[in-house]
Design an enzyme around this catalytic site. Sequence first.
Site: not given
Ligand code: OSB
Ligand code: MG
Length: 370
Positions: A238, A213, A163, A188, A290, A135, A161, A262
């Site tokens: 999510d 996402e 953001k 995401d 994550g 991510s 992924k 998660k």
């Molecule tokens: O939306 O998946 C998410 C990190 C912090 C809060 C929300 C998210 C995320 C990530 C990072 O996308 C995932 C990671 O590298 O642990």
């Molecule tokens: Mg997410």
Amino acid sequence: MKIDRVEVRRLNLPLLHPFETSFGRTTVKSFLLVSARADGVTGYGECVADDDPYYLPETNATVWHVLRDFLIPLVFALDIEHPRELLPAFARVRGHEMAKAALEMAVFELYARRQGAPLSRVLGGTKAEVASGVSIGLQRDSLELLDHVAREVAAGYRRVKIKIKPGADRALVAAVRARFPQLPLMVDANSAYSLADAPIFRELDEERLMMIEQPLAWDDLVDHAVLQKQIRTAVCLDESLRSVEDARRALDLGSCRIVNIKAGRVGGLAASVALHDLCGGRGVPVWCGGMLESGIGRLANVHLQTLPGFTLPGDTAASARYFAEDLVEPPVTVSREGTIAVPTAPGIGHEIVWPRVERATEHTEEFRKT
Ligand code: OSB
Ligand code: MG
């Protein structure tokens, strides 16, 4: 199994690089580590809450309060045969999934250590390795983003992924897609859009994304169902799924076609397994999300993904992407083929390095059964 001691500590672990999403920017990972002891054996659970309520409502302060005043007393009163009993025992406490999950993970980890079994086996998983995705946070511009994507692709990650947020979406995706035509790619939004933005997602429909996402509100299922009917690309939820029942309703409504699991968000590992089973029964692919976890929570994610329904690469990446020094040895590593080997030693399966935990600890509170 009678839990006789629980410890909660607050840790601050600097991130190597700030992680930016549509809801904010994280430079230090501040989290609670919970340990639970029975008959002299201790297990560990990492909480996914942050100091702020910008991802979901819980914070480190609410988790501490709910653990101290409700969940820890509740656990002290139980005689536990299997950690799957905690989720129903916690049901009287509404919400507070992250608090429940942290304490439940500690008891699962303790249970696995007592059995001399890796956590994966206790959860019912069988894979020897899991597929790793990555991510990538919001960057200054698309050139910087392309640099990051190129680095992660070269490292072997199976899926990328990125953001997005309003104003930083179509152009970013177009730039990555132009440079990497075959890359398994997804976005995401962390709830940054509304249904009025549907035209943006219809444009993204041309980019062959694996999924989009959490485009809409963190507590919505209805608008997501409307959006999913308007686009071809799969919606993945999510934030909106905080229990197995949420997911059941989402699948009934058609709010998503893929599910991010998660454990911290859905109330724990037993809830994650149940969610995995629900999705499997309905032919819905799942993957493991994550939360920038330290090695302790990261390894729990590795074990969870050994269940057969985790058919898509997760967000579990190498420790070295996040921390100069992780709390476990060896750290979590990803092979050139984009896989993580599942530890076979008891519990999470890697050693916790206590001097590092102590150095990162700001505050500790111990609870004993009276
Ligand atoms: O939306 O998946 C998410 C990190 C912090 C809060 C929300 C998210 C995320 C990530 C990072 O996308 C995932 C990671 O590298 O642990
Ligand atoms: Mg997410």
